[in-house]
Design a protein around this motif. Structure first.
Motif, PDB file in Angstrom:
ATOM      1  N   SER A 127      -3.064   7.877 -13.743  1.00 17.49           N
ATOM      2  CA  SER A 127      -3.031   7.109 -12.500  1.00 17.49           C
ATOM      3  C   SER A 127      -2.234   7.890 -11.462  1.00 17.49           C
ATOM      4  CB  SER A 127      -2.373   5.747 -12.737  1.00 17.49           C
ATOM      5  OG  SER A 127      -0.989   5.918 -13.026  1.00 17.49           O
ATOM      6  N   MET A 128      -2.430   7.568 -10.186  1.00 16.26           N
ATOM      7  CA  MET A 128      -1.691   8.285  -9.150  1.00 16.26           C
ATOM      8  C   MET A 128      -0.178   8.056  -9.252  1.00 16.26           C
ATOM      9  SD  MET A 128      -3.669  10.295  -7.777  1.00 16.26           S
ATOM     10  CE  MET A 128      -2.382  10.896  -6.677  1.00 16.26           C
ATOM     11  N   CYS A 254       8.157   4.868 -15.033  1.00 15.97           N
ATOM     12  CA  CYS A 254       6.710   4.788 -14.742  1.00 15.97           C
ATOM     13  C   CYS A 254       5.965   4.541 -16.047  1.00 15.97           C
ATOM     14  CB  CYS A 254       6.226   6.067 -14.060  1.00 15.97           C
ATOM     15  SG  CYS A 254       4.471   6.002 -13.602  1.00 15.97           S
ATOM     16  N   ASP A 256       3.077   3.789 -16.573  1.00 18.15           N
ATOM     17  CA  ASP A 256       1.691   4.256 -16.530  1.00 18.15           C
ATOM     18  C   ASP A 256       1.496   5.566 -17.297  1.00 18.15           C
ATOM     19  OD1 ASP A 256       0.946   2.139 -15.011  1.00 18.15           O
ATOM     20  OD2 ASP A 256       0.372   3.282 -13.241  1.00 18.15           O
ATOM     21  N   ALA A 269      -7.501  13.223 -12.819  1.00 19.29           N
ATOM     22  CA  ALA A 269      -6.894  12.380 -11.786  1.00 19.29           C
ATOM     23  C   ALA A 269      -7.299  12.852 -10.392  1.00 19.29           C
ATOM     24  CB  ALA A 269      -5.372  12.386 -11.927  1.00 19.29           C
ATOM     25  N   GLN A 273      -9.405  10.759  -7.638  1.00 17.68           N
ATOM     26  CA  GLN A 273      -8.839  10.556  -6.310  1.00 17.68           C
ATOM     27  C   GLN A 273      -9.853  10.955  -5.233  1.00 17.68           C
ATOM     28  OE1 GLN A 273      -6.114  13.445  -4.684  1.00 17.68           O
ATOM     29  NE2 GLN A 273      -4.643  11.853  -4.130  1.00 17.68           N
ATOM     30  N   ARG A 276     -12.738   8.366  -4.983  1.00 15.38           N
ATOM     31  CA  ARG A 276     -12.344   7.127  -4.306  1.00 15.38           C
ATOM     32  C   ARG A 276     -12.083   7.356  -2.822  1.00 15.38           C
ATOM     33  NH1 ARG A 276      -8.466   5.356  -9.350  1.00 15.38           N
ATOM     34  NH2 ARG A 276     -10.186   4.689 -10.703  1.00 15.38           N
ATOM     35  N   ASP A 303     -15.422   5.142 -12.578  1.00 17.09           N
ATOM     36  CA  ASP A 303     -14.935   4.365 -11.457  1.00 17.09           C
ATOM     37  C   ASP A 303     -15.646   3.006 -11.373  1.00 17.09           C
ATOM     38  OD1 ASP A 303     -13.115   4.339  -9.237  1.00 17.09           O
ATOM     39  OD2 ASP A 303     -14.857   4.403  -7.911  1.00 17.09           O
ATOM     40  N   MET A 306     -14.082   0.697 -13.894  1.00 19.50           N
ATOM     41  CA  MET A 306     -12.793   0.171 -13.434  1.00 19.50           C
ATOM     42  C   MET A 306     -12.976  -0.934 -12.398  1.00 19.50           C
ATOM     43  SD  MET A 306     -10.622   3.719 -13.192  1.00 19.50           S
ATOM     44  CE  MET A 306     -10.388   4.743 -14.650  1.00 19.50           C
TER      45      MET A 306
END
Length: 307
Positions: A127-128, A254, A256, A269, A273, A276, A303, A306
């Protein structure tokens, strides 16, 4: 064909053809070498063949099908990894057939072995928040922290495969503000030029001042370790170690960040990114250096899942 001829061709393939004619990376050649070593183990364990008994007579359709099944059932190798081993064997036999016409029939027989079915699954992208925590974890207050931050940031920003980053030289970089880029050499020695953020360029400039001062050799490796006072190439194990060290340090703040982190998760990732952000799949394909857009399409599928 006797065992001596089999191993003569193995040696020529690994030490001459792959590094000189195909110009494959040492990492890829090690993977191919491991494949043949594992095949020899399979022949010993399942056929009772020692090294002196191995010849091309032992390599047939049923043997290689059994080998891929054995990899998945006994060695718990994923279907994708088993298919990579199969591709390596087919590559070896194609070389052998070119060297000796008597082996063309063996190659054609193995060429018909179908790859294992690979279940579709979403790429394990970080994740970001996890990416940002990992980039921040080394800090900027030490020489090692500066180096490790730069490595992680470049792996993410350029969506580089880890060996592509490790093979980069000083001549491959341009940190000009607004025009920064890095030249990456990927699979099959294919190159692509990737734009980098100004933030990445600033970190690279700081890193270069600290680790490549003066007027360095443009052909010098960008990242290196020092052993016995000499610059040595970094290994993928070095990268995996530092990623998991900083993942452990950053995880309390974090959650995540997964328990195990590898460099390819940064590449995933970055691709997610870009997707999106509305970047078209064909552009992402070129950015990642994929040969086939079907490989890139998995990010769109992930995506959608998700969403």
């Amino acid at each position: 064909m006797p065992s001596d001829d089999f191993f003569r061709l193995v040696r020529a393939w690994l030490t001459v053809y792959l590094p000189r004619s195909r110009r494959l990376s040492p990492h890829t050649i090690r993977s191919y070498k491991t494949t043949l070593a594992t095949l020899l183990t399979y022949l010993r364990e399942t056929r009772g063949l020692d090294l002196t008994s191995v010849s091309f007579e032992a390599i047939d359709h049923a043997t290689i099908r059994g080998f891929t099944k054995w990899l998945m059932d006994s060695r718990h190798v994923s279907p994708a990894s088993a298919n990579q081993r199969l591709a390596a064997i087919k590559s070896f036999l194609a070389f052998c057939a070119a060297e000796d016409p008597a082996l063309v029939a063996v190659w054609l027989d193995i060429k018909q072995v179908r790859p294992a079915r690979v279940p579709a699954h979403a790429p394990d992208a970080l994740s970001m928040p996890a990416v940002e925590a990992l980039i921040s974890a080394p800090g900027q207050h030490t020489r090692q922290g500066l180096r490790d931050t730069t490595i992680i940031l470049l792996l993410f920003d350029a969506a580089a495969r880890v060996q592509e980053a490790l093979d980069s030289t000083l001549a491959d970089l341009d940190t000009t503000r607004g025009h920064g880029r890095v030249l990456l050499t990927g699979k099959g020695r294919k190159t692509r030029t990737i734009p980098i953020m100004d933030k990445t360029g600033r970190h690279l400039d700081q890193y270069l001042n600290a680790f490549h001062p003066g007027t360095p050799n443009p052909g010098a490796l960008l990242f290196y370790t020092v052993r016995a006072g000499l610059h040595q190439p970094m290994s993928q194990d070095n990268i995996n170690y530092l990623l998991n060290k900083y993942a452990t340090a950053a995880r309390p703040d974090c959650p995540d960040i997964p328990q195990r982190v590898h460099a390819h998760q940064l590449r995933h990732a970055r691709a997610m990114q870009m997707l999106r952000a509305g970047v078209p799949l064909p552009h992402i394909k070129e950015f990642l250096g994929h040969v086939n857009i079907t490989t890139t399409s998995v990010y769109a599928t992930a995506d959608n899942q998700m969403v």
